[in-house]
Design an enzyme around this catalytic site. Sequence first.
Site, PDB file in Angstrom:
ATOM      1  N   HIS A 171       0.809  -1.214   0.000  1.00  0.00           N
ATOM      2  CA  HIS A 171       0.000   0.000   0.000  1.00  0.00           C
ATOM      3  C   HIS A 171       0.847   1.270   0.000  1.00  0.00           C
ATOM      4  O   HIS A 171       0.407   2.308  -0.490  1.00  0.00           O
ATOM      5  CB  HIS A 171      -0.918   0.000   1.228  1.00  0.00           C
ATOM      6  CG  HIS A 171      -1.813   1.197   1.312  1.00  0.00           C
ATOM      7  ND1 HIS A 171      -2.923   1.349   0.509  1.00  0.00           N
ATOM      8  CD2 HIS A 171      -1.738   2.330   2.074  1.00  0.00           C
ATOM      9  CE1 HIS A 171      -3.506   2.502   0.784  1.00  0.00           C
ATOM     10  NE2 HIS A 171      -2.814   3.116   1.726  1.00  0.00           N
ATOM     11  N   ASP A 172       2.061   1.203   0.546  1.00  0.00           N
ATOM     12  CA  ASP A 172       2.875   2.421   0.677  1.00  0.00           C
ATOM     13  C   ASP A 172       4.357   2.089   0.503  1.00  0.00           C
ATOM     14  O   ASP A 172       5.145   2.156   1.448  1.00  0.00           O
ATOM     15  CB  ASP A 172       2.621   3.066   2.038  1.00  0.00           C
ATOM     16  CG  ASP A 172       3.150   4.502   2.095  1.00  0.00           C
ATOM     17  OD1 ASP A 172       3.481   5.061   1.033  1.00  0.00           O
ATOM     18  OD2 ASP A 172       3.237   5.053   3.206  1.00  0.00           O
ATOM     19  N   ALA A 173       4.724   1.756  -0.720  1.00  0.00           N
ATOM     20  CA  ALA A 173       6.118   1.363  -1.015  1.00  0.00           C
ATOM     21  C   ALA A 173       6.984   2.609  -1.154  1.00  0.00           C
ATOM     22  O   ALA A 173       7.364   3.015  -2.246  1.00  0.00           O
ATOM     23  CB  ALA A 173       6.163   0.532  -2.293  1.00  0.00           C
ATOM     24  N   ASN A 177       9.960   2.424   3.948  1.00  0.00           N
ATOM     25  CA  ASN A 177       9.481   1.051   4.128  1.00  0.00           C
ATOM     26  C   ASN A 177      10.357   0.029   3.410  1.00  0.00           C
ATOM     27  O   ASN A 177       9.943  -1.110   3.195  1.00  0.00           O
ATOM     28  CB  ASN A 177       8.026   0.939   3.661  1.00  0.00           C
ATOM     29  CG  ASN A 177       7.079   1.626   4.628  1.00  0.00           C
ATOM     30  OD1 ASN A 177       7.373   1.741   5.815  1.00  0.00           O
ATOM     31  ND2 ASN A 177       5.957   2.101   4.117  1.00  0.00           N
TER      32      ASN A 177
END
Length: 243
Positions: A171-173, A177
């Site tokens: 969802h949030d690369a 992360n």
Amino acid sequence: MGDMATIRRDIGAGHHFIFDDTLVSHPNAEMFTPDFWQLQDKITGQAKGRGTTIFIEHEGQRWVLRHFKRGGLVGKVLSDQYMFIGVERSRPFEEFRLLEYMRAQGLLVPVPVAARIHRRGLIYRGDLFTLSIPNSKDLHHALCDKPLDKDEWYEVGRALAAMHNCQVYHHDANVRNIMIDSDKQIWLIDFDRCEQRQGNSWKQGNLDRLLRSLHKEKAKNPVFHWQESDWSACMNGYREAVK
């Protein structure tokens, strides 16, 4: 479902736990609170994102405890409250299961230790323990310090391809992360709101998200060792590894 995951429910108090019983034998509600570890002087650090993530040293293990919090405008109102639609569909349980699956596929992602939700009526709150990634830093901190070489960027691309080969959507690369350890291995973290998906059309969006975050950090930080040619090396690794 991983073979080692154990589920225990304390229905009277509204608590539901899932855990790896080779890492923790009998989780309880208290151990999912920072105060529990603060009183034992076992907190070694913390990181702030949407919520606070704390780092714990316990019985020779290093754990990461994350409390699930909402982001954006909704987060300002509901903070850490989620609508209950089933234990297995809660965000901590889904992330625990997804990490188990990816570990079984050989991906370098955090080892899930335990997760719990605390349900009151139609609302629940939740937390997740994972093992800390030893001797590592996220790409944001790494790139503020020094450049990654072309081989390291190539490995970033390969790590993203390995995730996509397992049909996992992140969802949030973003740069925070993705971790690099002292052996120059690339790890992916924070799989809240992530899932397995069919097809391929969504994969480019993951890559675009990472590129946007690199441009954003480049513009925001006085020193940030990244350039467009690094992205080419990353995409070379991705294209050669993706199936």
